[in-house]
Each structure stands twice: as C-alpha cells, then as structure tokens.
Design an enzyme around this catalytic site. Structure first.
Site, PDB file in Angstrom:
ATOM      1  N   SER A  55      46.367  40.684  47.655  1.00 23.51           N
ATOM      2  CA  SER A  55      47.697  40.129  47.334  1.00 23.51           C
ATOM      3  C   SER A  55      47.888  38.736  47.946  1.00 23.51           C
ATOM      4  O   SER A  55      48.654  37.931  47.421  1.00 23.51           O
ATOM      5  CB  SER A  55      48.809  41.075  47.776  1.00 23.51           C
ATOM      6  OG  SER A  55      48.764  41.245  49.177  1.00 23.51           O
ATOM      7  N   HIS A  80      45.598  40.096  29.177  1.00 23.95           N
ATOM      8  CA  HIS A  80      45.707  39.938  30.642  1.00 23.95           C
ATOM      9  C   HIS A  80      47.165  39.619  30.951  1.00 23.95           C
ATOM     10  O   HIS A  80      47.608  38.479  30.855  1.00 23.95           O
ATOM     11  CB  HIS A  80      44.717  38.863  31.122  1.00 23.95           C
ATOM     12  CG  HIS A  80      43.305  39.335  30.982  1.00 23.95           C
ATOM     13  ND1 HIS A  80      42.630  39.961  31.991  1.00 23.95           N
ATOM     14  CD2 HIS A  80      42.479  39.346  29.905  1.00 23.95           C
ATOM     15  CE1 HIS A  80      41.433  40.331  31.563  1.00 23.95           C
ATOM     16  NE2 HIS A  80      41.321  39.961  30.302  1.00 23.95           N
ATOM     17  N   ARG A 154      44.624  36.022  42.262  1.00 19.19           N
ATOM     18  CA  ARG A 154      44.322  37.458  42.255  1.00 19.19           C
ATOM     19  C   ARG A 154      44.078  37.951  40.830  1.00 19.19           C
ATOM     20  O   ARG A 154      43.123  38.692  40.567  1.00 19.19           O
ATOM     21  CB  ARG A 154      45.483  38.242  42.874  1.00 19.19           C
ATOM     22  CG  ARG A 154      45.173  39.714  42.965  1.00 19.19           C
ATOM     23  CD  ARG A 154      46.369  40.515  43.427  1.00 19.19           C
ATOM     24  NE  ARG A 154      46.007  41.858  43.815  1.00 19.19           N
ATOM     25  CZ  ARG A 154      46.853  42.754  44.255  1.00 19.19           C
ATOM     26  NH1 ARG A 154      48.133  42.450  44.369  1.00 19.19           N
ATOM     27  NH2 ARG A 154      46.445  43.961  44.584  1.00 19.19           N
ATOM     28  N   ARG A 163      35.672  39.625  32.363  1.00 19.06           N
ATOM     29  CA  ARG A 163      35.355  38.746  31.236  1.00 19.06           C
ATOM     30  C   ARG A 163      34.118  37.876  31.407  1.00 19.06           C
ATOM     31  O   ARG A 163      33.682  37.242  30.448  1.00 19.06           O
ATOM     32  CB  ARG A 163      36.568  37.862  30.925  1.00 19.06           C
ATOM     33  CG  ARG A 163      37.806  38.653  30.533  1.00 19.06           C
ATOM     34  CD  ARG A 163      37.567  39.503  29.299  1.00 19.06           C
ATOM     35  NE  ARG A 163      38.803  40.093  28.805  1.00 19.06           N
ATOM     36  CZ  ARG A 163      38.899  40.762  27.659  1.00 19.06           C
ATOM     37  NH1 ARG A 163      37.838  40.933  26.894  1.00 19.06           N
ATOM     38  NH2 ARG A 163      40.041  41.281  27.285  1.00 19.06           N
TER      39      ARG A 163
HETATM   40  C1  LIG Z   1      34.322  44.181  27.286  1.00 21.07           C
HETATM   41  C2  LIG Z   1      35.761  44.524  26.990  1.00 21.07           C
HETATM   42  C3  LIG Z   1      36.071  45.234  25.849  1.00 21.07           C
HETATM   43  C4  LIG Z   1      37.404  45.576  25.582  1.00 21.07           C
HETATM   44  N1  LIG Z   1      37.682  46.283  24.449  1.00 21.07           N
HETATM   45  C5  LIG Z   1      38.972  46.628  24.173  1.00 21.07           C
HETATM   46  C6  LIG Z   1      39.288  47.378  23.001  1.00 21.07           C
HETATM   47  O1  LIG Z   1      38.422  47.762  22.228  1.00 21.07           O
HETATM   48  N2  LIG Z   1      40.591  47.672  22.749  1.00 21.07           N
HETATM   49  C7  LIG Z   1      41.610  47.297  23.619  1.00 21.07           C
HETATM   50  O2  LIG Z   1      42.770  47.602  23.362  1.00 21.07           O
HETATM   51  N3  LIG Z   1      41.330  46.575  24.729  1.00 21.07           N
HETATM   52  C8  LIG Z   1      40.050  46.237  25.025  1.00 21.07           C
HETATM   53  N4  LIG Z   1      39.776  45.501  26.147  1.00 21.07           N
HETATM   54  C9  LIG Z   1      40.896  45.005  26.942  1.00 21.07           C
HETATM   55  C10 LIG Z   1      41.069  45.768  28.283  1.00 21.07           C
HETATM   56  O3  LIG Z   1      41.323  47.141  28.064  1.00 21.07           O
HETATM   57  C11 LIG Z   1      42.254  45.170  29.078  1.00 21.07           C
HETATM   58  O4  LIG Z   1      43.450  45.310  28.329  1.00 21.07           O
HETATM   59  C12 LIG Z   1      42.057  43.701  29.375  1.00 21.07           C
HETATM   60  O5  LIG Z   1      40.768  43.447  29.859  1.00 21.07           O
HETATM   61  C13 LIG Z   1      43.103  43.260  30.419  1.00 21.07           C
HETATM   62  O6  LIG Z   1      42.745  43.788  31.669  1.00 21.07           O
HETATM   63  P1  LIG Z   1      43.819  44.251  32.729  1.00 21.07           P
HETATM   64  O7  LIG Z   1      44.766  45.252  32.154  1.00 21.07           O
HETATM   65  O8  LIG Z   1      43.057  44.661  33.956  1.00 21.07           O
HETATM   66  O9  LIG Z   1      44.578  42.879  33.041  1.00 21.07           O
HETATM   67  P2  LIG Z   1      46.117  42.636  33.371  1.00 21.07           P
HETATM   68  O10 LIG Z   1      46.980  43.017  32.239  1.00 21.07           O
HETATM   69  O11 LIG Z   1      46.198  41.202  33.828  1.00 21.07           O
HETATM   70  O12 LIG Z   1      46.453  43.612  34.530  1.00 21.07           O
HETATM   71  C14 LIG Z   1      45.910  43.387  35.843  1.00 21.07           C
HETATM   72  C15 LIG Z   1      45.977  44.691  36.617  1.00 21.07           C
HETATM   73  O13 LIG Z   1      47.354  45.041  36.828  1.00 21.07           O
HETATM   74  C16 LIG Z   1      47.502  46.452  36.720  1.00 21.07           C
HETATM   75  N5  LIG Z   1      48.395  46.722  35.579  1.00 21.07           N
HETATM   76  C17 LIG Z   1      48.866  45.825  34.667  1.00 21.07           C
HETATM   77  N6  LIG Z   1      49.704  46.421  33.810  1.00 21.07           N
HETATM   78  C18 LIG Z   1      49.746  47.715  34.163  1.00 21.07           C
HETATM   79  C19 LIG Z   1      50.417  48.849  33.645  1.00 21.07           C
HETATM   80  N7  LIG Z   1      51.213  48.791  32.582  1.00 21.07           N
HETATM   81  N8  LIG Z   1      50.238  50.033  34.266  1.00 21.07           N
HETATM   82  C20 LIG Z   1      49.462  50.143  35.337  1.00 21.07           C
HETATM   83  N9  LIG Z   1      48.765  49.117  35.890  1.00 21.07           N
HETATM   84  C21 LIG Z   1      48.926  47.911  35.299  1.00 21.07           C
HETATM   85  C22 LIG Z   1      46.107  47.029  36.496  1.00 21.07           C
HETATM   86  O14 LIG Z   1      45.548  47.354  37.750  1.00 21.07           O
HETATM   87  C23 LIG Z   1      45.352  45.869  35.893  1.00 21.07           C
HETATM   88  O15 LIG Z   1      43.939  45.934  36.121  1.00 21.07           O
HETATM   89  C24 LIG Z   1      38.455  45.173  26.462  1.00 21.07           C
HETATM   90  C25 LIG Z   1      38.118  44.454  27.607  1.00 21.07           C
HETATM   91  C26 LIG Z   1      36.803  44.133  27.881  1.00 21.07           C
HETATM   92  C27 LIG Z   1      36.482  43.336  29.125  1.00 21.07           C
END
Ligand SMILES: Cc1cc2nc3c(=O)[nH]c(=O)nc-3n(C[C@H](O)[C@H](O)[C@H](O)COP(=O)(O)OP(=O)(O)OC[C@H]3O[C@@H](n4cnc5c(N)ncnc54)[C@H](O)[C@@H]3O)c2cc1C
Length: 220
Positions: A55, A80, A154, A163
């Site tokens: 954080s 993201h 962060r 990514r």
């Molecule tokens: C190789 C690859 C393939 C993918 N394929 C698909 C796909 O087929 N279909 C698809 O829909 N997506 C896909 N994604 C997207 C993936 O599921 C994530 O939505 C995306 O990478 C954003 O990551 P994030 O949620 O960690 O990031 P952020 O939204 O920035 O969130 C950061 C962190 O905050 C926390 N957080 C944020 N929001 C919440 C919440 N509502 N509840 C609880 N914790 C939360 C989590 O710890 C999260 O890791 C893919 C991603 C990758 C890298």
C-alpha cells in the site's frame, strides 16, 4: 494502416520523488516517524515488495499516454479497475481518421480491403445522416485509439505481473513493455524488481504456461 510498432507510450506525469514519498509512508508506520528521512527506509523498498506490504506504493502516481493501440486493447486494459482512463471519443467526433492497427505488414496486406470497406460503410452512414454513436458499431476492433491512463505504482505492480506474461496478446505486451521501461527509468528501486509472475517466482499459469523457463525482458 498502422502496426503495433507504431504504438507510442509516454510517461507524461510522475510523482517527482518516488523514493522519498515511499520512505515517508514507511516512516509513518513507526511512532518515531520522521518525514524526509530517506536513508532509514529507502533500502527497505525491496523487502516491502517481497512481503506484499504494497500500500505504501499507492503514493506514487503515474500518467501515461498510449497512442495508436487498438480498441481491442482498450477493452482489455480497462479491465484494470484501479486507475483512471480517458480514451478517444467515438460519439463526439468522426472516427475514420484513426486508422486500423494490426500486428504486422503481412496482416495489413491480407485485411486491407476489409478495413477499407468497413470505414467506407461508416463514412457512408454518416453521410446518410446516421449518428456517430450508431454508425460506430460497424467499425472494427482494430481501429486505433488514444488513451490517457493514470495509475498508482501498486496497481502497476499488479498490471505488470499479469500483462508482461507471454500468455497475453502481442499488442498488450508491446504496451506493457514500453510502460515497464519507462517506470524502471523513473523508479528503479521498485520496478527493477517487478515483472510477470515468473520473474520473481514460479509460473502460475498451469497448463497455459508458455514453456519458457523464465521471463526474458525485451523478448516479445
Ligand atoms: C492472460 C490473460 C487472459 C485473460 N482472459 C480473460 C478472459 O478471457 N475474460 C475476462 O473477462 N477477463 C480476462 N482477463 C482479465 C482478468 O481476469 C482481469 O480482469 C484483468 O487482468 C484485471 O486484473 P485485476 O482485476 O487484478 O486488476 P484491477 O481491476 O486493477 O484490480 C486490482 C486488484 O484489486 C482487487 N479488486 C479489484 N476489484 C475487485 C472486486 N470487485 N472484488 C474483489 N477484489 C477486487 C483484486 O485484488 C485485484 O487483483 C485476462 C487477463 C489475462 C492477464
């Protein structure tokens, strides 16, 4: 037509003293805190990263411009949620000037006629009086876009861990690599130690693993 080689990422704003503000944040956790005491805490940045006490990195803010990546990239990167985005409007302007962006010249040659037809249809619909926000439905995902993304360090750690992985599409990796290079230049004390999951540990992609033993920076 454009290719991924034409995508330009710039760091247009960044917290001016990232080590200083992160050290201040670490210092604040102690009763005998002293703001401005970099020497006491700067060396602990790597340990804090390893421990996951991340954080403190939220105090470091970045704004990137990402020029010429596609609307498909926009759909992926805006997943993201911890960050702020502003993108090119398809509602308030005619969008045909943005051009499609594809992986390489061979792909461009193969698809040129299709893209020209789609843009011709779009322009024709506007000329017939269809609204821009309706006519845009015929535009391909490949249409280029300009994007401003403001995000803290962060959230960037999480972004890079997901990514920079080879499981991502090439366009995503092209952008993520450029962003990583920029922040390594700005805040090496942190970002030199940040990469995809396999950079600091084992790959967690299971059956989807790329098969390489370890991430090699710059190999797209
Ligand atoms: C190789 C690859 C393939 C993918 N394929 C698909 C796909 O087929 N279909 C698809 O829909 N997506 C896909 N994604 C997207 C993936 O599921 C994530 O939505 C995306 O990478 C954003 O990551 P994030 O949620 O960690 O990031 P952020 O939204 O920035 O969130 C950061 C962190 O905050 C926390 N957080 C944020 N929001 C919440 C919440 N509502 N509840 C609880 N914790 C939360 C989590 O710890 C999260 O890791 C893919 C991603 C990758 C890298």
């Amino acid at each position: 037509m454009r290719t991924y080689n034409d995508i330009v990422v710039d760091l247009v704003r960044a917290t001016s003293d990232p080590v200083g503000i992160v050290s201040d944040a670490m210092s604040m956790t102690m009763k005998d805190f002293k703001v401005g005491d970099k020497n006491r805490f700067a060396k602990a940045i790597g340990s804090v990263l390893d421990m996951g006490h991340t954080s403190v990195f939220e105090h470091v803010q970045y704004s990137f411009t990402i020029l010429g990546a596609s609307r498909s990239f926009l759909a992926q990167v805006t997943r993201h949620r911890v960050g702020s985005f502003t993108s090119g409007s398809q509602h308030y302007q005619k969008y045909s000037g943005y051009e499609p962006v594809v992986s390489n010249a061979k792909f461009a040659e193969r698809t040129k006629a299709f893209f020209e037809e789609a843009v011709f249809l779009y322009d024709g619909m506007l000329a017939e009086g269809w609204s821009r926000e309706e006519a845009r439905q015929v535009l391909p995902n490949a249409m280029a876009n300009n994007l401003l993304w403001s995000v803290n360090a962060r959230s960037l750690i999480n972004f890079f861990s997901l990514r920079l992985c080879y499981r991502n599409v090439l366009e995503m990796r092209v952008v993520a690599e450029q962003m990583h290079n920029l922040v390594v230049g700005h805040f090496p004390e942190l970002f030199a130690f940040v990469g995809p999951q396999c950079f600091n540990g084992a790959c967690r992609q299971g059956k989807m693993a790329c098969g390489r033993r370890r991430w090699e920076k710059g190999v797209l």
